[in-house]
Design a protein around this motif. Structure first.
Motif, PDB file in Angstrom:
ATOM      1  N   GLN A   1       1.280  -1.424  -0.219  1.00  0.00           N
ATOM      2  CA  GLN A   1      -0.360  -0.361  -0.054  1.00  0.00           C
ATOM      3  C   GLN A   1       0.792   0.964  -0.075  1.00  0.00           C
ATOM      4  OE1 GLN A   1      -2.709  -0.845   3.917  1.00  0.00           O
ATOM      5  NE2 GLN A   1      -4.109  -1.139   1.944  1.00  0.00           N
ATOM      6  N   VAL A   2       0.660   1.957  -1.083  1.00  0.00           N
ATOM      7  CA  VAL A   2       1.436   3.526  -1.218  1.00  0.00           C
ATOM      8  C   VAL A   2       0.727   4.848  -1.045  1.00  0.00           C
ATOM      9  CG1 VAL A   2       2.499   4.858  -2.701  1.00  0.00           C
ATOM     10  CG2 VAL A   2       2.844   2.776  -3.026  1.00  0.00           C
ATOM     11  N   LEU A   3       1.192   5.338   0.669  1.00  0.00           N
ATOM     12  CA  LEU A   3      -0.339   6.675   0.502  1.00  0.00           C
ATOM     13  C   LEU A   3       0.521   7.653  -0.468  1.00  0.00           C
ATOM     14  CD1 LEU A   3      -2.180   8.154   2.646  1.00  0.00           C
ATOM     15  CD2 LEU A   3      -0.592   8.787   3.309  1.00  0.00           C
ATOM     16  N   GLY A   4      -0.849   7.763  -1.198  1.00  0.00           N
ATOM     17  CA  GLY A   4      -0.166   8.714  -2.618  1.00  0.00           C
ATOM     18  C   GLY A   4       0.033  10.655  -1.819  1.00  0.00           C
ATOM     19  N   SER A   5       0.445  11.533  -2.868  1.00  0.00           N
ATOM     20  CA  SER A   5       0.772  12.512  -2.900  1.00  0.00           C
ATOM     21  C   SER A   5      -0.550  13.002  -2.238  1.00  0.00           C
ATOM     22  CB  SER A   5       1.330  13.285  -3.365  1.00  0.00           C
ATOM     23  OG  SER A   5       1.309  13.187  -4.647  1.00  0.00           O
ATOM     24  N   SER A   6      -1.925  12.320  -2.610  1.00  0.00           N
ATOM     25  CA  SER A   6      -3.436  13.475  -2.554  1.00  0.00           C
ATOM     26  C   SER A   6      -3.479  12.971  -1.462  1.00  0.00           C
ATOM     27  CB  SER A   6      -4.040  12.606  -3.831  1.00  0.00           C
ATOM     28  OG  SER A   6      -4.183  11.067  -3.647  1.00  0.00           O
ATOM     29  N   GLY A   7      -2.736  11.786  -0.595  1.00  0.00           N
ATOM     30  CA  GLY A   7      -3.492  11.292   0.390  1.00  0.00           C
ATOM     31  C   GLY A   7      -4.394   9.855   0.371  1.00  0.00           C
ATOM     32  N   LYS A   8      -3.979   9.891  -0.802  1.00  0.00           N
ATOM     33  CA  LYS A   8      -5.375   8.403  -1.105  1.00  0.00           C
ATOM     34  C   LYS A   8      -4.284   7.485  -1.086  1.00  0.00           C
ATOM     35  CE  LYS A   8      -8.526   6.135  -4.650  1.00  0.00           C
ATOM     36  NZ  LYS A   8      -8.571   5.563  -3.150  1.00  0.00           N
ATOM     37  N   LEU A   9      -5.078   6.237  -0.372  1.00  0.00           N
ATOM     38  CA  LEU A   9      -4.018   5.185  -0.161  1.00  0.00           C
ATOM     39  C   LEU A   9      -4.192   3.877  -1.233  1.00  0.00           C
ATOM     40  CD1 LEU A   9      -1.777   3.903   2.184  1.00  0.00           C
ATOM     41  CD2 LEU A   9      -4.266   2.604   2.502  1.00  0.00           C
ATOM     42  N   TYR A  10      -3.094   4.003  -2.683  1.00  0.00           N
ATOM     43  CA  TYR A  10      -3.036   2.961  -3.545  1.00  0.00           C
ATOM     44  C   TYR A  10      -2.811   1.579  -3.085  1.00  0.00           C
ATOM     45  CZ  TYR A  10      -4.341   6.897  -5.665  1.00  0.00           C
ATOM     46  OH  TYR A  10      -4.945   8.236  -6.043  1.00  0.00           O
ATOM     47  N   THR A  11      -2.814   0.031  -3.805  1.00  0.00           N
ATOM     48  CA  THR A  11      -2.775  -0.637  -3.775  1.00  0.00           C
ATOM     49  C   THR A  11      -1.825  -1.016  -4.907  1.00  0.00           C
ATOM     50  OG1 THR A  11      -4.622  -1.203  -2.274  1.00  0.00           O
ATOM     51  CG2 THR A  11      -3.745  -3.458  -2.847  1.00  0.00           C
ATOM     52  N   CYS A  12      -0.386  -2.086  -4.029  1.00  0.00           N
ATOM     53  CA  CYS A  12       0.261  -1.911  -5.651  1.00  0.00           C
ATOM     54  C   CYS A  12       0.821  -3.684  -5.473  1.00  0.00           C
ATOM     55  CB  CYS A  12       1.297  -1.574  -5.526  1.00  0.00           C
ATOM     56  SG  CYS A  12       1.633  -0.005  -6.301  1.00  0.00           S
ATOM     57  N   TYR A  13       0.801  -4.488  -6.904  1.00  0.00           N
ATOM     58  CA  TYR A  13       0.797  -5.707  -7.401  1.00  0.00           C
ATOM     59  C   TYR A  13       2.312  -5.583  -7.348  1.00  0.00           C
ATOM     60  CZ  TYR A  13      -3.731  -5.659  -5.250  1.00  0.00           C
ATOM     61  OH  TYR A  13      -5.203  -5.353  -5.354  1.00  0.00           O
ATOM     62  N   SER A  14       3.805  -5.653  -7.090  1.00  0.00           N
ATOM     63  CA  SER A  14       4.832  -5.375  -7.057  1.00  0.00           C
ATOM     64  C   SER A  14       4.856  -7.104  -8.520  1.00  0.00           C
ATOM     65  CB  SER A  14       6.291  -5.580  -6.569  1.00  0.00           C
ATOM     66  OG  SER A  14       6.327  -6.719  -5.226  1.00  0.00           O
ATOM     67  N   SER A  15       4.453  -8.616  -7.768  1.00  0.00           N
ATOM     68  CA  SER A  15       4.767  -9.624  -8.514  1.00  0.00           C
ATOM     69  C   SER A  15       4.103  -9.328 -10.564  1.00  0.00           C
ATOM     70  CB  SER A  15       4.272 -10.297  -7.877  1.00  0.00           C
ATOM     71  OG  SER A  15       2.541 -10.416  -7.446  1.00  0.00           O
ATOM     72  N   CYS A  16       3.419  -8.888 -10.107  1.00  0.00           N
ATOM     73  CA  CYS A  16       2.902  -8.270 -11.752  1.00  0.00           C
ATOM     74  C   CYS A  16       2.641  -6.977 -12.118  1.00  0.00           C
ATOM     75  CB  CYS A  16       0.953  -8.710 -12.031  1.00  0.00           C
ATOM     76  SG  CYS A  16      -0.100  -8.012 -11.003  1.00  0.00           S
ATOM     77  N   HIS A  17       3.490  -5.967 -11.434  1.00  0.00           N
ATOM     78  CA  HIS A  17       3.818  -4.641 -12.167  1.00  0.00           C
ATOM     79  C   HIS A  17       2.351  -3.640 -11.943  1.00  0.00           C
ATOM     80  CE1 HIS A  17       7.913  -5.475 -12.561  1.00  0.00           C
ATOM     81  NE2 HIS A  17       7.018  -6.621 -13.430  1.00  0.00           N
ATOM     82  N   PHE A  18       1.293  -3.877 -11.262  1.00  0.00           N
ATOM     83  CA  PHE A  18      -0.034  -3.582 -11.052  1.00  0.00           C
ATOM     84  C   PHE A  18       0.291  -2.670  -9.560  1.00  0.00           C
ATOM     85  CE2 PHE A  18      -4.626  -3.243 -10.684  1.00  0.00           C
ATOM     86  CZ  PHE A  18      -4.709  -2.735 -11.423  1.00  0.00           C
ATOM     87  N   CYS A  19      -1.318  -1.071 -10.079  1.00  0.00           N
ATOM     88  CA  CYS A  19      -1.433  -0.534  -9.215  1.00  0.00           C
ATOM     89  C   CYS A  19      -3.080  -0.026  -9.643  1.00  0.00           C
ATOM     90  CB  CYS A  19      -0.524   0.880  -9.311  1.00  0.00           C
ATOM     91  SG  CYS A  19      -1.012   2.542  -8.532  1.00  0.00           S
ATOM     92  N   THR A  20      -3.464   0.852  -8.258  1.00  0.00           N
ATOM     93  CA  THR A  20      -4.567   1.403  -8.325  1.00  0.00           C
ATOM     94  C   THR A  20      -5.471   2.191  -8.885  1.00  0.00           C
ATOM     95  OG1 THR A  20      -5.035   1.261  -6.286  1.00  0.00           O
ATOM     96  CG2 THR A  20      -5.831  -0.816  -7.099  1.00  0.00           C
ATOM     97  N   CYS A  21      -4.112   3.272  -9.031  1.00  0.00           N
ATOM     98  CA  CYS A  21      -4.242   4.747  -8.899  1.00  0.00           C
ATOM     99  C   CYS A  21      -4.742   4.849 -10.152  1.00  0.00           C
ATOM    100  CB  CYS A  21      -2.516   5.195  -8.756  1.00  0.00           C
ATOM    101  SG  CYS A  21      -1.439   5.523  -9.887  1.00  0.00           S
ATOM    102  N   PRO A  22      -5.338   5.767 -10.993  1.00  0.00           N
ATOM    103  CA  PRO A  22      -5.853   6.199 -12.027  1.00  0.00           C
ATOM    104  C   PRO A  22      -4.960   6.439 -13.078  1.00  0.00           C
ATOM    105  CG  PRO A  22      -6.601   7.968 -10.511  1.00  0.00           C
ATOM    106  CD  PRO A  22      -6.089   6.910  -9.649  1.00  0.00           C
ATOM    107  N   ALA A  23      -3.500   7.432 -12.491  1.00  0.00           N
ATOM    108  CA  ALA A  23      -2.080   7.412 -13.460  1.00  0.00           C
ATOM    109  C   ALA A  23      -1.691   6.251 -14.013  1.00  0.00           C
ATOM    110  CB  ALA A  23      -0.763   8.105 -13.085  1.00  0.00           C
ATOM    111  N   PHE A  24      -1.706   4.687 -13.911  1.00  0.00           N
ATOM    112  CA  PHE A  24      -0.950   3.902 -14.106  1.00  0.00           C
ATOM    113  C   PHE A  24      -1.861   3.315 -14.931  1.00  0.00           C
ATOM    114  CE2 PHE A  24      -1.142  -1.014 -14.237  1.00  0.00           C
ATOM    115  CZ  PHE A  24       0.163  -0.941 -14.461  1.00  0.00           C
ATOM    116  N   GLY A  25      -3.639   3.396 -14.575  1.00  0.00           N
ATOM    117  CA  GLY A  25      -4.460   2.449 -15.819  1.00  0.00           C
ATOM    118  C   GLY A  25      -4.232   3.547 -17.343  1.00  0.00           C
ATOM    119  N   PHE A  26      -4.379   5.012 -16.959  1.00  0.00           N
ATOM    120  CA  PHE A  26      -4.078   5.762 -18.206  1.00  0.00           C
ATOM    121  C   PHE A  26      -3.036   5.974 -18.573  1.00  0.00           C
ATOM    122  CE2 PHE A  26      -3.862  10.256 -20.265  1.00  0.00           C
ATOM    123  CZ  PHE A  26      -4.736   9.846 -21.393  1.00  0.00           C
ATOM    124  N   THR A  27      -1.437   6.346 -17.729  1.00  0.00           N
ATOM    125  CA  THR A  27      -0.498   6.526 -19.033  1.00  0.00           C
ATOM    126  C   THR A  27       0.617   5.034 -19.071  1.00  0.00           C
ATOM    127  OG1 THR A  27       0.621   6.509 -16.339  1.00  0.00           O
ATOM    128  CG2 THR A  27      -0.380   8.830 -17.853  1.00  0.00           C
TER     129      THR A  27
END
Length: 171
Positions: free
Chosen positions: A98-124
């Motif tokens: 879990q990464v506390l983003g600069s916006s204060g929101k908590l994002y869940t990351c899976y390093s084994s498959c290079h995935f993050c729940t943040c909108p930037a990951f989905g878009f960029t």
């Protein structure tokens, strides 16, 4: 274009039916993507080695980080400095970050498959293929390399709840 493969290089069929995994495999199959992850992995190894020896990351490796990961590098380093990365582990050994983003929101990351729940990951990363990783996943890798991950042990039920929390939040 339909030409036979060179001898000694067996074809690698994709046994999975077409779907998300197949698309991800095909998306990473171009020659640029096949070299970048190796470069990125080597860079992270060098950062880990340097940090273990000197407790800091030399300028040449910071420049390499910026070159390989682009605009995600500096914000990821900021997240590491703020100790925003937590490794969440269950008794069975399942792990998420879990990464506390600069916006204060908590994002869940899976390093084994290079995935993050943040909108930037989905878009960029997924839609536009402009970045290799988002700043949150890069912060996970850097925290691992620098030994800066917070550690949190949770029950299987708590980990399941964390993994399902994104759906309950509506995205």
């Amino acid at each position: 274009m339909g030409q036979p493969r060179a001898r000694g290089r067996p074809a690698q069929p994709l046994p999975a039916p077409p779907g998300r995994l197949t698309m991800l495999h095909e998306a990473s199959a171009n020659e640029m993507d096949s070299t970048l992850p190796a470069v990125a992995e080597e860079l992270l190894k060098e950062i880990k080695k340097a940090f273990q020896e000197t407790s800091h990351v030399p300028d040449d490796l910071l420049l390499g980080l910026k070159f390989v990961f682009g605009p995600s590098a500096v914000p990821a380093l900021d997240l590491v400095d703020q100790r925003s990365v937590t490794r969440v582990m269950s008794p069975s050994g399942r792990t998420a970050y879990q990464v506390l983003g600069s916006s204060g929101k908590l994002y869940t990351c899976y390093s084994s498959c290079h995935f993050c729940t943040c909108p930037a990951f989905g878009f960029t990363v997924l839609q536009k293929s402009e970045s290799l990783l988002c700043k949150h996943i890069l912060a996970v890798y850097l925290s691992q390399a620098m030994g800066a991950c917070q550690e949190l042990s949770v029950s299987e039920e708590q980990l399941t709840s964390i993994l399902l929390a994104e759906e309950e939040d509506g995205g």
